[in-house]
Motif scaffolding. Structure first.
Motif, short mmCIF file in Angstrom:
data_model
loop_
_atom_site.label_atom_id
_atom_site.label_comp_id
_atom_site.label_asym_id
_atom_site.label_seq_id
_atom_site.Cartn_x
_atom_site.Cartn_y
_atom_site.Cartn_z
N ASP A 9 -103.17 -41.62 -52.85
CA ASP A 9 -104.16 -42.30 -53.40
C ASP A 9 -104.71 -43.34 -52.38
O ASP A 9 -105.91 -43.96 -52.17
CB ASP A 9 -103.66 -43.50 -54.62
CG ASP A 9 -104.61 -44.30 -55.15
OD1 ASP A 9 -105.59 -43.83 -55.55
OD2 ASP A 9 -104.54 -45.74 -54.96
N ARG B 286 -111.28 -50.23 -57.38
CA ARG B 286 -111.62 -49.78 -58.60
C ARG B 286 -111.37 -51.33 -59.54
O ARG B 286 -111.92 -51.32 -60.57
CB ARG B 286 -110.57 -48.61 -59.02
CG ARG B 286 -110.96 -47.61 -58.62
CD ARG B 286 -110.13 -46.35 -59.16
NE ARG B 286 -108.77 -46.47 -58.94
CZ ARG B 286 -108.26 -46.09 -57.85
NH1 ARG B 286 -108.79 -45.31 -57.19
NH2 ARG B 286 -106.63 -46.00 -57.80
N THR C 89 -107.39 -48.32 -55.01
CA THR C 89 -107.28 -49.02 -56.03
C THR C 89 -107.52 -50.58 -56.29
O THR C 89 -108.12 -50.90 -57.37
CB THR C 89 -105.70 -49.02 -56.64
OG1 THR C 89 -105.11 -48.36 -55.32
CG2 THR C 89 -105.55 -48.31 -57.74
N THR D 168 -106.14 -37.21 -59.13
CA THR D 168 -106.98 -36.97 -60.22
C THR D 168 -107.13 -38.15 -61.00
O THR D 168 -106.52 -39.37 -60.61
CB THR D 168 -106.43 -35.79 -61.15
OG1 THR D 168 -105.09 -36.43 -61.66
CG2 THR D 168 -106.06 -34.52 -60.57
N GLU D 169 -108.24 -38.24 -62.10
CA GLU D 169 -108.60 -39.46 -62.69
C GLU D 169 -107.24 -39.71 -63.53
O GLU D 169 -106.81 -40.97 -63.80
CB GLU D 169 -109.76 -39.13 -63.46
CG GLU D 169 -111.09 -39.35 -62.86
CD GLU D 169 -111.23 -40.61 -62.44
OE1 GLU D 169 -110.77 -41.65 -62.97
OE2 GLU D 169 -111.55 -40.58 -60.95
N ARG E 185 -104.73 -41.47 -61.17
CA ARG E 185 -105.42 -42.87 -60.99
C ARG E 185 -104.96 -43.92 -62.16
O ARG E 185 -104.59 -45.02 -62.17
CB ARG E 185 -106.79 -42.89 -60.64
CG ARG E 185 -106.94 -42.45 -59.24
CD ARG E 185 -108.62 -42.56 -58.90
NE ARG E 185 -108.73 -42.03 -57.68
CZ ARG E 185 -109.35 -40.98 -57.30
NH1 ARG E 185 -109.68 -40.17 -58.33
NH2 ARG E 185 -109.49 -40.23 -56.26
N ARG E 186 -105.10 -43.33 -63.37
CA ARG E 186 -104.56 -43.97 -64.55
C ARG E 186 -103.14 -44.55 -64.55
O ARG E 186 -102.64 -45.29 -65.02
CB ARG E 186 -105.22 -43.26 -66.04
CG ARG E 186 -106.61 -43.42 -66.27
CD ARG E 186 -106.92 -42.70 -67.50
NE ARG E 186 -106.75 -41.52 -67.81
CZ ARG E 186 -107.42 -40.38 -67.68
NH1 ARG E 186 -108.60 -40.65 -67.23
NH2 ARG E 186 -106.72 -39.35 -67.82
#
Length: 209
Positions: free
Chosen positions: A57, A207, A204, A108-109, A112-113
């Motif tokens: 990440d 985001r 991150t 992947t999404e 990230r979650r």
């Protein structure tokens, strides 16, 4: 004699820089403990899997050799970890846009979650500790840590991304081509070092803004 006094006595006289480094290290250990507690209570990931996810990440997309270099493990060990996280839907392996002989590894999404869920749990623990400090101290601490983070990143080596060759290190076996199939998934995972990648990752942080 309390713990701090005992350590001061054992260590003997320190200069200002060594004393500051010791204090920062003590604070970092508290943050590591908060991270480990968050992993144990709020995540299904192992500490080793978390290290992989955070490395990709922060520095990704990466090829397998570059990821192994970031983790200080063998390419085959990194391949096994990536395969498990790929199966879990947290990482993805695609052909690199730079070379069809390389695999590009990215988060992947869902990955990230998972990272954000863990970071939110860690922030709650940090916030609880910060409430016990006066407001002025909290502001000064946040400012000082911002400067420290910038200074630490200035000294980092450039991240080796997909298509770039990681720096060779004496005594290591030559990096395998990342287009090769990862090693078998059986066997032990590499021992985890510190679980805490720096609390703020570039991607991150963007985001969250």
């Amino acid at each position: 004699m309390n713990t701090d006094e005992a350590r001061d006595t054992a260590a003997g006289p320190r200069n200002g820089l060594a004393e500051a480094a010791w204090r920062v290290e003590e604070a970092s250990l508290a943050l590591v403990e908060m991270t480990l507690n968050a992993v144990a209570e709020d995540s299904d990931l192992s500490v080793t899997q978390l290290r992989v996810l955070l490395a990709v990440d922060r520095h990704g997309p990466l090829n397998l050799s570059a990821l192994a270099a970031h983790l200080a493990v063998s390419v085959s060990a990194a391949g096994r970890l990536v395969a498990r996280l790929d199966d879990a839907g947290l990482l993805t392996r695609l052909l690199s846009p730079h070379s069809r002989r390389e695999i590009s590894i990215d988060v992947t999404e869902a990955g990230r979650r998972a990272i954000e869920h863990l970071r939110a749990a860690r922030r709650r623990r940090i916030a609880a500790a910060l409430t016990r400090l006066p407001p002025g101290t909290r502001r000064a601490l946040a400012g000082a840590l911002t400067e420290f983070t910038a200074a630490a990143r200035t000294g980092e080596e450039p991240a080796a991304r997909t298509g770039e060759e990681p720096a060779a290190r004496t005594g290591e076996e030559p990096a395998a081509r990342t287009g090769e199939e990862p090693g078998a998934r059986t066997g032990e995972e590499p021992a985890a070092g510190h679980a805490s990648d720096p609390p703020h990752t570039d991607r991150t942080t963007r985001r969250n803004q």
